[in-house]
Design an enzyme around this catalytic site. Structure first.
Site, PDB file in Angstrom:
ATOM      1  N   LYS A 178       0.838  -1.201   0.000  1.00  0.00           N
ATOM      2  CA  LYS A 178       0.000   0.000   0.000  1.00  0.00           C
ATOM      3  C   LYS A 178       0.875   1.255   0.000  1.00  0.00           C
ATOM      4  O   LYS A 178       0.575   2.238  -0.706  1.00  0.00           O
ATOM      5  CB  LYS A 178      -0.935   0.012   1.208  1.00  0.00           C
ATOM      6  CG  LYS A 178      -1.888   1.212   1.258  1.00  0.00           C
ATOM      7  CD  LYS A 178      -2.892   1.210   0.108  1.00  0.00           C
ATOM      8  CE  LYS A 178      -3.697   2.506   0.010  1.00  0.00           C
ATOM      9  NZ  LYS A 178      -4.751   2.648   1.002  1.00  0.00           N
TER      10      LYS A 178
ATOM     11  N   LYS B   7      -0.370  11.964   5.141  1.00  0.00           N
ATOM     12  CA  LYS B   7      -0.093  10.916   6.138  1.00  0.00           C
ATOM     13  C   LYS B   7       0.578   9.710   5.471  1.00  0.00           C
ATOM     14  O   LYS B   7       1.579   9.180   5.959  1.00  0.00           O
ATOM     15  CB  LYS B   7      -1.401  10.475   6.797  1.00  0.00           C
ATOM     16  CG  LYS B   7      -1.270   9.319   7.786  1.00  0.00           C
ATOM     17  CD  LYS B   7      -2.573   8.512   7.932  1.00  0.00           C
ATOM     18  CE  LYS B   7      -2.839   7.645   6.700  1.00  0.00           C
ATOM     19  NZ  LYS B   7      -3.865   6.598   6.859  1.00  0.00           N
TER      20      LYS B   7
END
Lengths: 294, 294, 294, 294
Positions: C171, C239
């Site tokens: 990811k 983030k």
């Protein structure tokens, strides 16, 4: 007494020519207007109305011009320096131009019996006025020897760095260092201020250690005050970063930080700061950090 | 006569503690081995066999440790400084750690009535030995005043830069500047040498102008000789670039060149230069330019 | 019929839970308000009023939460999943979090006899609604086999990429690619428009060749219209770039373009675009090119 | 039946000319050797022994040459295309060259009554052979209309993107995207493998989502196998990144990621991978991450 023709009497060239007069040289400057003729008289130099007139009879011709095309036009163009030069003339090009242009000019000059040095300078307007420039000289050792006392009338640090074009390469290295360090100082200052640290005290302590550099010494105060009056303009440094990148490409090397700093200088130009001092790079870092409202 | 507990007697902490003894302080150092006990005796300091022993009865405790987790363990851990501290103790953390850790340690200490300064240093082993460090201090003004004569025994430039954590922020700014300038000097040197210019003479003239900096002054000779004996190791600078980036993230700013230089320091670490001096960044630029054969 | 507890019913988690109900699973969702209780009823799922209630009696618990601290609190915290779990529970964490956090959670869970998969997703809100997500799964092969039909109810491409934490690493790689390609498309578009080329026709031809990519396919129209309604918000991608950089540091690799793109995403956040779609990176490139006036 | 002169019968130009013959055009190719004469005969085209011979009597001349100086020499040089051209000739330059050169060539041609299109291509050798190239065309609408059926014999996607030079600008945008995406895929792969994730399965799942791109579709297998047989060579992409940066400078924009990727392509060239496929950028990222031993 050597006779010197001087072409390019701008912010830098004007005081450099004046320092040559003070050192006792017989200087003929190219004057394009009544005003510049008057300034030459005041400095004690003679005005010439054409490149040919400034060149004929000179032992040495000095060029101090903005960019590569200017040097090509003045030296190689019709009614240019090479057209008017006598064999044995010494041409000292003190402009900051592409090393490749410097080599091309030198080759054309040598075919006419003219000797060439590339001798770009560092130190800014103050250095030109005070005669304290750093001068990085490329060319034959005997030509450098012949030019040394002339160069010493304009500068304090005169270093023969290598063959023809070497002076331009060292100047390219100088410019990538200067732009890079301005950017790093800007990033440090933005980090300090955004973290609530007093910028002035922070930069003061940075200047005292291994991070110390001439940008902190000479420009911290104006950067803290956001006073970006030039000094050396972004638009000229943008040109110089193009030269630095072209030099890297020609030399077959990869310079990652230089490549990135060149884009930030391009951003400063694109954002409208072209006529400001190169320390205006601070405003690019501030914009990226959301710290500008104008 | 103030009593000082000193924890972290490495390459930096050892000579710093010795300078405190020379200045007349009563220093108790944490000694983990017979060898370090002997060194403390020779320096005129007393050995302690535990953190608690170094802390109890001290007016001031100084920590000089490698990284954030070390400071957390020594100060906050079981049988750590805070467990043994009397109310009113002044803790001076001179380690280079994350500003966020510094704030967390301070908060925990204040809850126990312990005052804290963050006071990281710049200047390297030589500065530690000579007592000429630059010390950037964050914390309350009265605590800085109370600590000043102690700090002056170890450093030459002592600047109170702001509130708690500010010292670490300035140190982060220092480290990004140092790594960035080393990289820029490396790029300049690679460009010069690949262009056939003598590196030594080129760097000499660069040092004299607006590109001048402490890296050129102190490290040009060893970089030209490809001597990368530390000095300050790549692996520590890699840690510090992590702190600089975390500080930027916490402050909400974008630092593009810092981000790129951090990756080049990470490359130096990944390429196996972690135990070499940070000037070994030159080898990363040389590798990218195809100029290394090892 | 397997019983599934679902924690985290936001923009993504809501439709994912609904797809599980459609596929015939007995789903109990954590509802924090009357409104979310009502939505669960409409989707055919049961509401639970606490993490413990959603966990007890479940065969599988799925978490779909914003960030690492949320997962730590929900799974490891007091009255969290591990407190209420029976031995043999399968915990599928589909959040995007730091690989290091994923490993820590797994370790704590295994100590209690709970099996864990990290299974972050790609495909956005549309993919969650359509059940066409790409799901990258890390963990033991037999646990992946046990979870496969559940995952197939939510996604189209289910790939077991490696051991625990591997899903998060993939990811992270996904997010660096997506942010990087958005930036490159932005640079291409700014170059085209500033050169007087029609942006729409230019991007059309780029999409057809080796430069083709999913950003051009799915976002070119909204980028050309400067419509930055999310979609996936800059603040979440900021983030995620932090996670990507931390993963690179943990793996000991240097990722130069990722490092730079992370700073540009940080700039988008700092410039106030945090709540806009990640394609708002275009505005950072436009600002650097002097092409924004707001 | 239109008569076409074709100059530049290399890896790309050869099959492009053959496709024109297949489509029924009367093609005369410039043959510099017996071998190329023979290849032209086999393709059904006529050989010419000079630029003038290929140009005289042609309705259309197509040039497919390596770089800007080649196009200048062939079109503008003595005994070049413009010397031999009849008024009304349509010159289609399908080379990838600097937009500025394209404009200069067009200006000189128009002064002689010759119409010019810049029509660079994307799609590689396979696209040239299959006649499925993407062709980005700059110039006057009526000239594009006149050329359309000819272009359709060589390509599948023919887009008129704007005025003269626009085709080259779009090609520059294409090349910065391609090099950038190859670098990002390389960084993703290095992160995956260094983290212990299976690269093949990782790239498979990345290809299915928003990170998907043509590089993953067409080059993942060869990159995983470290097979860098060209394909499109690093040395040509290095040239093209120079064009992209020059185009950005001319357009007055700052492209930060492009600037960095250009340095990484320069590194690939400097490290000796110039004759390898552009996917060899992977080796630069591997070198920076200490993952190469050769």
């Amino acid at each position: 007494m050597q006779k010197i023709g001087f072409i390019g009497l701008g912010i830098m060239g004007g005081p450099m020519a004046a320092n040559l007069v003070k050192a006792g040289y017989d200087v003929t400057g190219l004057a394009r207007s009544a005003a510049s003729t008057e300034r030459l008289h005041q400095a004690g130099a003679k005005p010439a109305s054409s490149i040919a007139e400034a060149t004929r009879g000179a032992d040495v011709v000095i060029t101090m011009l903005p960019d590569s095309p200017d040097v090509e036009a003045v030296v190689l163009g019709p009614e240019g320096v090479l057209d008017a030069a006598s064999e044995g003339l010494l041409l000292i090009d003190m402009s900051t131009i592409a090393p490749a242009t410097s080599l091309a000019v030198t080759e054309a000059a040598q075919a006419k019996g003219v000797r060439v040095l590339d001798a770009p300078v560092s130190g800014g307007e103050a250095g030109a006025v005070e005669g304290s420039l750093s001068i990085m000289v490329g060319g034959e050792a005997e030509d450098v020897a012949a030019a040394r006392s002339i160069l010493e009338a304009m500068g304090k640090t005169i270093v023969h760095v290598g063959d023809t074009g070497s002076g331009q390469t060292v100047k390219a290295a100088n410019q990538l260092l200067v732009a890079g360090i301005i950017t790093l100082v800007s990033e440090a200052l933005v980090l300090l201020e955004a973290s609530g640290v007093d910028g002035e005290r922070g930069l003061e302590v940075l200047a005292g250690g291994l991070a110390g550099n001439a940008i902190l010494d000479r420009k911290a105060a104006t950067m803290l005050a956001r006073n970006f009056r030039p000094g050396f303009r972004i638009e000229l440094h943008h040109k110089d970063m193009g030269i630095a990148q072209a030099s890297a490409r020609a030399a077959g090397v990869a310079l990652p930080v230089t490549g990135q700093v060149a884009q930030l200088v391009a951003a400063a130009q694109a954002m409208g700061y072209g006529a400001q001092d190169h320390s205006a790079l601070l405003q690019v870092i501030e914009a990226l950090s959301g710290r500008r409202t104008d």
